[in-house]
Design a protein around this motif. Structure first.
Motif, PDB file in Angstrom:
ATOM      1  N   MET A  92       0.836  -1.209   0.000  1.00  0.00           N
ATOM      2  CA  MET A  92       0.000   0.000   0.000  1.00  0.00           C
ATOM      3  C   MET A  92       0.872   1.261   0.000  1.00  0.00           C
ATOM      4  O   MET A  92       0.572   2.240  -0.679  1.00  0.00           O
ATOM      5  CB  MET A  92      -0.935  -0.020   1.206  1.00  0.00           C
ATOM      6  N   ASN A  95       2.399   2.100  -3.464  1.00  0.00           N
ATOM      7  CA  ASN A  95       1.507   2.822  -4.377  1.00  0.00           C
ATOM      8  C   ASN A  95       1.490   4.318  -4.106  1.00  0.00           C
ATOM      9  O   ASN A  95       1.237   5.121  -5.005  1.00  0.00           O
ATOM     10  CB  ASN A  95       0.086   2.253  -4.273  1.00  0.00           C
ATOM     11  N   ILE A  96       1.745   4.702  -2.847  1.00  0.00           N
ATOM     12  CA  ILE A  96       1.847   6.125  -2.518  1.00  0.00           C
ATOM     13  C   ILE A  96       3.198   6.667  -2.990  1.00  0.00           C
ATOM     14  O   ILE A  96       3.281   7.729  -3.607  1.00  0.00           O
ATOM     15  CB  ILE A  96       1.691   6.344  -0.994  1.00  0.00           C
ATOM     16  N   SER A  99       3.974   7.852  -6.664  1.00  0.00           N
ATOM     17  CA  SER A  99       3.466   9.138  -7.154  1.00  0.00           C
ATOM     18  C   SER A  99       4.518  10.240  -7.063  1.00  0.00           C
ATOM     19  O   SER A  99       4.368  11.291  -7.696  1.00  0.00           O
ATOM     20  CB  SER A  99       2.217   9.553  -6.367  1.00  0.00           C
ATOM     21  N   MET A 231      -6.603   6.169 -13.169  1.00  0.00           N
ATOM     22  CA  MET A 231      -7.137   5.019 -12.437  1.00  0.00           C
ATOM     23  C   MET A 231      -6.684   3.699 -13.092  1.00  0.00           C
ATOM     24  O   MET A 231      -6.327   2.737 -12.416  1.00  0.00           O
ATOM     25  CB  MET A 231      -8.666   5.070 -12.398  1.00  0.00           C
ATOM     26  N   GLY A 234      -2.953   2.793 -12.516  1.00  0.00           N
ATOM     27  CA  GLY A 234      -2.725   2.142 -11.222  1.00  0.00           C
ATOM     28  C   GLY A 234      -2.844   0.629 -11.319  1.00  0.00           C
ATOM     29  O   GLY A 234      -2.029  -0.113 -10.758  1.00  0.00           O
ATOM     30  N   ASN A 262      -5.249  -4.422  -4.342  1.00  0.00           N
ATOM     31  CA  ASN A 262      -5.113  -3.079  -3.783  1.00  0.00           C
ATOM     32  C   ASN A 262      -5.348  -2.014  -4.850  1.00  0.00           C
ATOM     33  O   ASN A 262      -6.054  -1.018  -4.629  1.00  0.00           O
ATOM     34  CB  ASN A 262      -3.717  -2.921  -3.180  1.00  0.00           C
ATOM     35  N   ASP A 263      -4.762  -2.240  -6.042  1.00  0.00           N
ATOM     36  CA  ASP A 263      -4.922  -1.275  -7.138  1.00  0.00           C
ATOM     37  C   ASP A 263      -6.351  -1.257  -7.673  1.00  0.00           C
ATOM     38  O   ASP A 263      -6.896  -0.192  -7.990  1.00  0.00           O
ATOM     39  CB  ASP A 263      -3.943  -1.614  -8.272  1.00  0.00           C
ATOM     40  N   ALA A 266      -8.534   0.512  -5.146  1.00  0.00           N
ATOM     41  CA  ALA A 266      -8.299   1.964  -5.225  1.00  0.00           C
ATOM     42  C   ALA A 266      -9.044   2.572  -6.413  1.00  0.00           C
ATOM     43  O   ALA A 266      -9.630   3.655  -6.315  1.00  0.00           O
ATOM     44  CB  ALA A 266      -6.802   2.240  -5.336  1.00  0.00           C
ATOM     45  N   LEU A 269     -12.870   2.540  -5.599  1.00  0.00           N
ATOM     46  CA  LEU A 269     -13.164   3.564  -4.593  1.00  0.00           C
ATOM     47  C   LEU A 269     -13.031   4.965  -5.187  1.00  0.00           C
ATOM     48  O   LEU A 269     -13.903   5.826  -5.010  1.00  0.00           O
ATOM     49  CB  LEU A 269     -12.210   3.401  -3.403  1.00  0.00           C
ATOM     50  N   GLY A 270     -11.922   5.178  -5.928  1.00  0.00           N
ATOM     51  CA  GLY A 270     -11.665   6.494  -6.504  1.00  0.00           C
ATOM     52  C   GLY A 270     -12.716   6.919  -7.514  1.00  0.00           C
ATOM     53  O   GLY A 270     -13.200   8.055  -7.480  1.00  0.00           O
TER      54      GLY A 270
END
Length: 289
Positions: A92, A95-96, A99, A231, A234, A262-263, A266, A269-270
């Protein structure tokens, strides 16, 4: 296909190649400087999910690749050095951390012709870093300085790759066919699929974001087209991780699957949150460049 299109495609691909090579040189140089410390840190400091998340973000920001971080973790889980549950926080965080590359690339687009702004232009930064890098690489004998020189040269190549990509796609803003194609990506599903495909081909989320940034600077792409592509990028980032897990045991495969899940989560959700809120609020920036 006319000659201009062929030249444009070749120039864009050469920019992507320079970008990927520069990123690879940077990552290798950083890993060489750190020696085995990165692996030891990843192994030892994952006793809580929060520590794992922060560690994953930090390591990925340094080596510029969430896939590389996750592939290391898959290897640890496969060898029994780490449990799959420990890997979740790192994944997790990775993935942050990935960026950060996109924010570094923003330096390529600082616009200014005078004073301090001119010193922060891509050409100036690339030139200074490249000169320092070659001095460190050529004239300093200590291995740590030579590796630092490699990192600087990698960064300069990466920035030049971004410039090349930007220059290649600049004429596309005046192409009706290209603008029409990008407009079709206002359909979120098409945008997500395009983002996945682009990242799967380039094998790098950072490179895919770099291409998208280069396109956006031309003014040919609006937020509603870019958002679903991001999106999709990711999810596409999971491709090299899934490939790396093909020869591992069931725990290694589970770790790679966690990265994909996880991707995907995300993305769900996004998109759900964003489009639900936009249906009521109608964001002003939605149709802006």
């Amino acid at each position: 296909m006319d000659i201009n299109t062929i030249v444009l495609v070749l120039t864009l691909l050469s920019g992507v190649a320079l970008f990927l090579y520069g990123m690879s040189v940077m990552g290798d140089g950083l890993k060489q400087m750190a020696g085995n410390k990165l692996e030891l840190i990843l192994y030892k400091l994952t006793n809580t999910p929060l520590k794992g998340l922060l560690l994953g973000a930090a390591v990925t920001a340094v080596i510029q690749s969430s896939s590389a971080t996750t592939v290391m973790v898959v290897g640890f889980v496969n060898s029994g050095m780490m449990k799959a549950a420990q890997a979740i926080g790192i994944i997790m965080g990775a993935n942050i951390g990935t960026s950060i590359t996109g924010w570094i690339l923003c330096l390529s687009y600082i616009d200014g012709q005078q004073g301090i702004a001119q010193l922060l232009s891509t050409a100036t930064i690339s030139a200074i870093v490249a000169i320092l890098g070659i001095i460190f690489r050529t004239f300093l004998k200590k291995d740590v300085y030579r590796q630092l020189g490699n990192i600087m040269l990698g960064f300069a190549i990466l920035m030049i790759g971004m410039q090349t990509m930007s220059g290649a796609v600049a004429p596309l803003k005046d192409s009706p066919a290209f603008v029409s194609m990008l407009t079709s990506f206002t359909n979120p599903v098409l945008g997500i699929v395009f983002g996945i495909a682009l990242t799967a081909v380039l094998q790098s989320a950072s490179a895919a974001v770099g291409v998208l940034q280069a396109l956006s600077v031309t003014g040919a792409i609006v937020f509603q087209s870019a958002y679903p592509m991001i999106m999709g990028i990711g999810i596409g980032a999971a491709c090299p991780v899934l490939l790396s897990a093909m020869g591992t045991n069931k725990y290694g495969k589970r770790t790679a699957l966690v990265y994909l899940i996880n991707d995907v989560f995300a993305m769900i959700l996004g998109t759900t949150l964003f489009y639900s809120v936009n249906a009521f609020v109608h964001f002003d920036f939605y149709s802006m460049t």
